[in-house]
Design an enzyme around this catalytic site. Structure first.
Site, mmCIF file in Angstrom:
data_model
loop_
_atom_site.group_PDB
_atom_site.id
_atom_site.type_symbol
_atom_site.label_atom_id
_atom_site.label_comp_id
_atom_site.label_asym_id
_atom_site.label_seq_id
_atom_site.Cartn_x
_atom_site.Cartn_y
_atom_site.Cartn_z
ATOM 1 N N TRP A 140 0.949 -1.183 0.051
ATOM 2 C CA TRP A 140 -0.049 -0.030 -0.013
ATOM 3 C C TRP A 140 0.815 1.158 -0.022
ATOM 4 O O TRP A 140 0.661 2.086 -0.686
ATOM 5 C CB TRP A 140 -1.128 0.249 1.303
ATOM 6 C CG TRP A 140 -2.105 -0.815 0.872
ATOM 7 C CD1 TRP A 140 -2.342 -2.080 1.590
ATOM 8 C CD2 TRP A 140 -3.178 -0.806 -0.145
ATOM 9 N NE1 TRP A 140 -3.482 -2.787 1.134
ATOM 10 C CE2 TRP A 140 -4.066 -1.938 -0.146
ATOM 11 C CE3 TRP A 140 -3.392 -0.088 -1.133
ATOM 12 C CZ2 TRP A 140 -4.992 -2.219 -0.943
ATOM 13 C CZ3 TRP A 140 -4.304 -0.301 -2.020
ATOM 14 C CH2 TRP A 140 -5.225 -1.367 -2.110
ATOM 15 N N ASP A 197 -1.456 6.273 6.437
ATOM 16 C CA ASP A 197 -2.529 5.278 6.319
ATOM 17 C C ASP A 197 -2.849 4.287 7.208
ATOM 18 O O ASP A 197 -2.078 3.441 7.388
ATOM 19 C CB ASP A 197 -2.140 4.857 4.857
ATOM 20 C CG ASP A 197 -3.333 3.667 3.918
ATOM 21 O OD1 ASP A 197 -4.266 3.685 4.795
ATOM 22 O OD2 ASP A 197 -3.102 3.281 3.071
ATOM 23 N N LYS A 215 -12.388 -1.718 6.196
ATOM 24 C CA LYS A 215 -11.750 -2.949 6.779
ATOM 25 C C LYS A 215 -12.141 -3.241 8.279
ATOM 26 O O LYS A 215 -12.453 -4.194 8.830
ATOM 27 C CB LYS A 215 -10.199 -2.667 6.618
ATOM 28 C CG LYS A 215 -9.690 -1.978 5.443
ATOM 29 C CD LYS A 215 -9.630 -3.394 4.554
ATOM 30 C CE LYS A 215 -9.371 -2.620 3.179
ATOM 31 N NZ LYS A 215 -8.107 -1.862 2.792
HETATM 32 C C1 LIG Z 1 -7.767 -1.491 1.392
HETATM 33 C C2 LIG Z 1 -6.453 -0.424 1.604
HETATM 34 C C3 LIG Z 1 -6.674 0.678 0.809
HETATM 35 C C4 LIG Z 1 -7.312 1.135 -0.468
HETATM 36 O O1 LIG Z 1 -8.584 1.278 -0.220
HETATM 37 P P1 LIG Z 1 -9.948 1.493 -1.141
HETATM 38 O O2 LIG Z 1 -10.865 1.890 -0.397
HETATM 39 O O3 LIG Z 1 -9.744 0.238 -1.984
HETATM 40 O O4 LIG Z 1 -9.095 2.654 -2.281
HETATM 41 C C5 LIG Z 1 -5.569 1.473 0.900
HETATM 42 N N1 LIG Z 1 -4.671 1.493 2.111
HETATM 43 C C6 LIG Z 1 -4.762 0.182 2.719
HETATM 44 C C7 LIG Z 1 -3.735 0.206 4.021
HETATM 45 C C8 LIG Z 1 -5.691 -0.560 2.564
HETATM 46 O O5 LIG Z 1 -5.650 -1.617 3.452
#
Ligand SMILES: *Cc1c(COP(=O)(O)O)cnc(C)c1O
Length: 363
Positions: free
Chosen positions: A103, A170, A194
């Site tokens: 990511w 993030d 998540k």
């Molecule tokens: C799932 C995820 C993303 C992407 O998220 P989207 O909603 O599909 O854009 C980005 N960073 C992390 C750490 C993730 O787990």
């Protein structure tokens, strides 16, 4: 409340607390006597206003968000933020990214469209967060992904930057699983799907001195200053996802585990779940998790069967045993058990029982 549902180890969109799903179902056609589903309400009406207000209040309380941070309820997901953050914070200048997995690598690539990006450190094919970072004094910010969902690598302590650049984190896949040290963060963002609620909602926590730096080309609906000035109502926010997230916040607030409440309870439960699963993997010669013990994720546990020819039968037997979505990300292979907040301890116990039984049958 007992459940006949299988245990769902999806990496995202992921399992939600069952009491929340029941409440959503019960309120689906008529929210609190309003005669409307939350999906049918004006976002500017007093009903939805009270939902948004309660959600923000509970989220702030759970994470002890300081008053000088704004909480924004946005859309666009984690990948959207990979563009929205540099559009708002980079000033078209320097951005340092620490790559600890898939990511953060994607974040670096996207930021490159708007800024002069330098990889300050790179985990590469290793399994340990690098400690030596090449940071530039004049970078607009430093980006990290504090839980790498695919690689199963988590920062157990946020880095303390000393050169003045704000840290951007993030936190998509572990937000609300543990406290956040706000003294070390300038901005944190995360998609909801998540650990918080349905896809469609993206949370942004931004320190207020970082507002007002957006590039001219930044879309108005993604300009943090504009969104903040309009209390996340510059355009229609993802109302239903905010409502469900608000119920999840209340669920966490009401949790009691090992003598702890709220966020401390969920954190302790997450620690116990992770210890149980890693312990079982490490004790076996049949399975393997490769991440260094210093940075193993409490949320996402990738693991491999030493005999990869058994992968398909493992997944089929797991499914038959009521253990869903254990297949690893396609870029990594193997298996991955995501054990987010809403995964009960019983789910991890069932998985560990299955791991042992499968090994006994096939080992
Ligand atoms: C799932 C995820 C993303 C992407 O998220 P989207 O909603 O599909 O854009 C980005 N960073 C992390 C750490 C993730 O787990």
């Amino acid at each position: 409340m007992t459940s006949a549902r299988p245990f769902n180890f999806s990496a995202g969109p992921a399992v939600l607390p069952e009491p929340v799903l029941h409440q959503v179902a019960a309120e689906m056609l008529d929210w609190h006597g309003s005669g409307m589903s939350v999906m049918e309400m004006s976002h500017r009406g007093k009903e939805f206003g009270s939902i948004l207000e309660a959600a923000e209040r509970d989220l702030r309380e759970l994470l002890a968000v300081p008053a000088n941070f704004r909480v924004l309820f946005m859309q666009g997901g984690g990948l959207g933020e990979n563009a929205i953050v540099p559009l708002n914070l980079s000033r078209g200048s320097k951005v340092d990214v620490v790559v600890t997995g898939s990511w953060s690598r994607k974040s670096a690539a996207e930021a490159r469209r708007y800024a002069d990006v330098q990889i300050a450190a790179d985990i590469g094919k290793g399994h340990k967060i690098p400690t030596d970072w090449a940071l530039r004094d004049d970078a607009a910010y430093v980006h990290v992904c504090t839980n790498e969902t695919i690689d199963g690598v988590e920062f157990h302590e946020l880095p303390q930057l000393t050169h003045g650049a704000p840290l951007v984190a993030d936190v998509s896949s572990h937000v609300l699983s543990r406290p956040i040290d706000w003294s070390r963060v300038g901005l944190a963002f995360g998609g909801a799907q998540k650990n918080i609620g349905p896809a469609g909602l993206t949370l942004v926590f931004v320190r207020d001195d970082l507002l007002g730096r957006a590039l001219d080309i930044c879309p108005s609906a993604f300009n943090y200053e504009t969104v903040a000035a309009n209390q996340s109502m510059f355009n229609t926010p993802p109302t239903f996802a905010i409502y469900v997230a608000g119920l999840v916040f209340q669920w966490i607030k009401g949790l009691d585990y090992a003598g702890k409440q709220g966020l401390a309870a969920i954190e302790q439960r997450n620690i116990d779940k992770a210890a149980l699963l890693y312990g079982a993997l490490d004790a076996s010669g049949f399975y393997e998790n490769r991440v260094d013990a210093s940075c193993r994720s409490r949320m996402n546990v990738p693991f491999f069967l030493k005999d990869e020819k058994l992968n398909d039968v493992f997944l089929a037997e797991a499914k038959a045993a009521g253990l869903l979505q254990l297949k690893g990300h396609k870029s990594v292979g193997g298996m991955r058990a995501s054990i987010y907040n809403a995964m009960p301890l019983e789910g991890v116990q069932a998985l560990v029982g299955f791991l042992k039984a499968f090994e006994a049958r096939h080992g």
